[in-house]
Scaffold this motif. Sequence first.
Motif, PDB file in Angstrom:
ATOM      1  N   ILE A  73       0.871  -1.189   0.000  1.00  0.00           N
ATOM      2  CA  ILE A  73       0.000   0.000   0.000  1.00  0.00           C
ATOM      3  C   ILE A  73       0.898   1.227   0.000  1.00  0.00           C
ATOM      4  O   ILE A  73       1.823   1.330   0.805  1.00  0.00           O
ATOM      5  N   ARG A  74       0.659   2.126  -0.926  1.00  0.00           N
ATOM      6  CA  ARG A  74       1.411   3.388  -0.945  1.00  0.00           C
ATOM      7  C   ARG A  74       0.426   4.541  -0.846  1.00  0.00           C
ATOM      8  O   ARG A  74      -0.235   4.889  -1.831  1.00  0.00           O
ATOM      9  N   THR A  75       0.354   5.138   0.338  1.00  0.00           N
ATOM     10  CA  THR A  75      -0.588   6.245   0.500  1.00  0.00           C
ATOM     11  C   THR A  75      -0.086   7.506  -0.187  1.00  0.00           C
ATOM     12  O   THR A  75      -0.879   8.379  -0.520  1.00  0.00           O
ATOM     13  N   ASN A  76       1.238   7.579  -0.387  1.00  0.00           N
ATOM     14  CA  ASN A  76       1.753   8.783  -1.055  1.00  0.00           C
ATOM     15  C   ASN A  76       1.305   8.853  -2.515  1.00  0.00           C
ATOM     16  O   ASN A  76       1.385   9.903  -3.135  1.00  0.00           O
ATOM     17  N   ASP A  77       0.815   7.755  -3.047  1.00  0.00           N
ATOM     18  CA  ASP A  77       0.330   7.781  -4.430  1.00  0.00           C
ATOM     19  C   ASP A  77      -1.172   7.997  -4.525  1.00  0.00           C
ATOM     20  O   ASP A  77      -1.751   7.936  -5.613  1.00  0.00           O
ATOM     21  N   ILE A  78      -1.793   8.283  -3.374  1.00  0.00           N
ATOM     22  CA  ILE A  78      -3.268   8.331  -3.347  1.00  0.00           C
ATOM     23  C   ILE A  78      -3.834   9.387  -4.295  1.00  0.00           C
ATOM     24  O   ILE A  78      -4.852   9.168  -4.956  1.00  0.00           O
ATOM     25  N   ARG A  86      -0.963   4.482 -13.980  1.00  0.00           N
ATOM     26  CA  ARG A  86      -0.153   3.430 -13.376  1.00  0.00           C
ATOM     27  C   ARG A  86      -0.077   3.421 -11.860  1.00  0.00           C
ATOM     28  O   ARG A  86       0.603   2.577 -11.296  1.00  0.00           O
ATOM     29  N   HIS A  87      -0.714   4.345 -11.183  1.00  0.00           N
ATOM     30  CA  HIS A  87      -0.563   4.395  -9.730  1.00  0.00           C
ATOM     31  C   HIS A  87      -1.776   3.867  -8.962  1.00  0.00           C
ATOM     32  O   HIS A  87      -2.912   4.200  -9.296  1.00  0.00           O
ATOM     33  N   HIS A  88      -1.443   3.095  -7.935  1.00  0.00           N
ATOM     34  CA  HIS A  88      -2.481   2.573  -7.050  1.00  0.00           C
ATOM     35  C   HIS A  88      -2.128   2.866  -5.616  1.00  0.00           C
ATOM     36  O   HIS A  88      -0.983   3.159  -5.309  1.00  0.00           O
TER      37      HIS A  88
HETATM   38 MG    MG Z   1       6.444   6.213  -6.966  1.00  0.00          MG
END
Ligand code: MG
Length: 881
Positions: A73-78, A86-88
Amino acid sequence: MSDTPQYLSGSEIRSYFLDFFAKNQHQILPSASLVPEDPTVLLTIAGMLPFKPIFLGQQKPDYPRATTSQKCIRTNDIENVGRTARHHTFFEMLGNFSFGDYFKEQAIKWAWELSTKVFKLPPDQIVVSVFEEDDEAFEIWRDKINIPPQRIKRMGKKDNFWQAGPTGPCGPCSELYYDFHPELGDKTIDLEDDSRFIEFYNLVFMQYNQDAEGNLTPLQNKNIDTGMGLERMAQILQKVPNNYETDLIFPIIQAAADIAKIEYKKADEKTKVSLKVIGDHVRAVVHMIADGITASNTGRGYVLRRLIRRVVRHGRLIGIEGAFINQVAEVAIALSETAYPNVRQRETPIKGELDREEAAFLTTLERGEKLLSEIIAKVKKSKKKQISGVDAFKLYDTYGFPLELTQEIAEEEGLTVNVEEFDEEMKKQQDQSKAAHETIDLTVQGSLDKLAEHIHPTEFLGYTDAQSVAHVEVVLVDGKTVDSAEAGTEVQIVLNQTPFYAESGGQIGDKGYLTGETLVVRVEDVQKESAFFVHFGRVERGTITVGDSVTATIDRACRRRVQAHHTATHLLQAALKKIVDDSVSQAGSLVTFDRLRFDFNCPRPVTPEELQQIEDLINNWIAEAHEAHVSIMALEEAKAKGAVAMFGEKYGAEVRVLDVPGVSMELCGGTHVRNTAEIGLFKIMSESGVAAGIRRIEAVAGPAVLEYLNEREAVVKDLCDRFKVKPHEISDRITALQSELKSTQKQMESLQQELAIAKSDQLLSNAESVGDFKVLVAEIEGVDPNGLMTAAERLQQKLGESAVILGSIPSEGKVSLVAAFSPKVIKEKKLQAGKFIGEIAKICGGGGGGRPNLAQAGGRDSSKLKEALESAKKQLADSLK
Ligand code: MG
Ligand code: ATP
């Protein structure tokens, strides 16, 4: 150009990757939890995270090579979700790892082989990047792999150098990009251009150790850490324009689109973004809850809450009304169940948590959205571009509307939010509440008065529901508002809505529980404080926090008993009117789960015969099973229909009426049975007077009747046991015992007399001569006042011309005194027994008197008896000389 890549499903890509590295002696390991073991990291953000202790040299690896598909999980890509292709927030990272084993060249070779041979990406559609100082990597790509140098891009430290922290292992990276438009040629390669390129695979060459001064020294054991985005590879191989339209996510989007009755392909960009956000976040929340995360206001719990709230909000944006998240979540669960079996296993907690959070947030949203759109209109009208921090804070503080949400909605309208001012407001409030905690009056009412401007009146759901999801608006401990309260604390809680009835109209408040995944609050009572329902209780388990969503559940059994008593109270009033007098009217009532109390205006006691008739009539109505209807109508209409109202009570224009057709019709805000049959049984316990013209009947209904009768029966049983008789013999037995007692008492009295006489005879010799008279002053122990009289009289007769004073302490704290004077004492010496002993008794704090020859007195201070007798003796000695 080479052949185009062949279609592979998401799960095929996953297993091709893992199989490829397994064939090359990598150990396949399962995905670690989204909740990392590393306490410094909130969520698992990369495939390497579970191996961090190995890379840092803190832990020995079990295998020199490993491969995983790691959920991340990457919250910085929210903010990018749905906007970039391409971002989830949630994605799977495929990785191969070397722990001091193979290094750069091998890693590059396998990455190339995998990309071009396994996934069959055309070599001329792959562009790579290297760290600008990493000539070694550049040369490997150019010389060993044969990539034309113009398609190997040197990049700076920011993009292509990896560090876990300021010190420790680090190294350069090399990334593989897929080129969607090779026809544009090699001259204009800009890897930032995501309409042409997508980074799909990153190789990290961990080859240095960095010390505190920033010096790099080569590592003895060099490591490899790589990551390939599963969704990105799926996008490439499935030839779809973005990650969202792959088989990994699109079915979720489709489900949401179906609910919203939207055709994805024809939807506008904004709608597509919302659908993508839903598709992405629903996967994320399903996996997060599966891994044990629950929604809260801090840490990963807050990430979860925020994601759920975004799903709900985007659902509304595309026109979905009401709850929908679980319909969509079901698709996400189904999609992941083969690769992640824990998801289906945890289906119940997942759906429960989603239900609760969604319901709570929907309520919040409805209120907040209305206000925010007004604010936006206001801002636009004044031709400004920014929503004030004060407004944003009000939304946050009053409606639980997160700042990010306000920002998001503002952004959709081309506006920004004054975050600085928001922060100031936040700080101001924190300071204020700190100060307020020190000065405000510490009552529940005091605190609630302060909050009244901020929170909405509690919505009561309990006429129809025994359970509901609710939002915690206020937590009070010792009358002070707090953010949260832990197990063991006595609390008062205000919810946005509740099935709990708050005490009113004589009906007591409900009992029950507020629960969350780990929370249990036992509710003992509910009271209304102006428009708020305050739940009084105790945190039994977990922590209750403002903003939490909880499940509020009333004790149904308790409520049923209260309802039986409440409807029975209405029947009682109707029966009193019929049997005693039509003018009988309610003066007060109390309805609890174990009895009812009804006070009414009536100038005389209700006779036992009438009480019996009332009881019979009510039990008839119960047996006849009358329906009880509740309806809301205008006060005038209710009065016209003959509904009974309480005199002097203020009613609104609309009133609630409980109607038991043909039996009773009364204005009432309480809760009732649906049919009189539910009452079961009715029994009057007592009738009494409470004030002039006001009578009181106490009665029981339903199961409470049985309890009342059982209690009575226990008394009878006890009497039977003690007296060794049958119940019907108790009365005769008591009459017999009473007469036995009477004759025993008589016997006692005569025995007392005899005892006094016997004791007094012993005193004869104590008499002294004063002049012509005998004087006897003495104390006799253990003789009652009557015995004392008898003794004194008898002694005086025996002594002839004499004065006799006797005293005794018949019982603790009591003094008895008697005087008996002969005629000569009275005539010649002018002494009167009554007056004399009355004076003496004053010494013992008492008084008394009687005839001149024989008198009795009493006192309360037995410690003064000796002093009193001394005084009597002295006076007699003086007077009779
Ligand atoms: Mg990135
Ligand atoms: P980007 O620059 O595209 O955000 P990144 O440099 O942040 O990618 P890495 O940290 O190197 O990516 O992660 C390794 C791989 O994981 C990436 O090459 C990509 O395939 C995948 N990945 C990273 N972030 C995401 C994301 N938010 N959603 C989907 N896949 C991702």
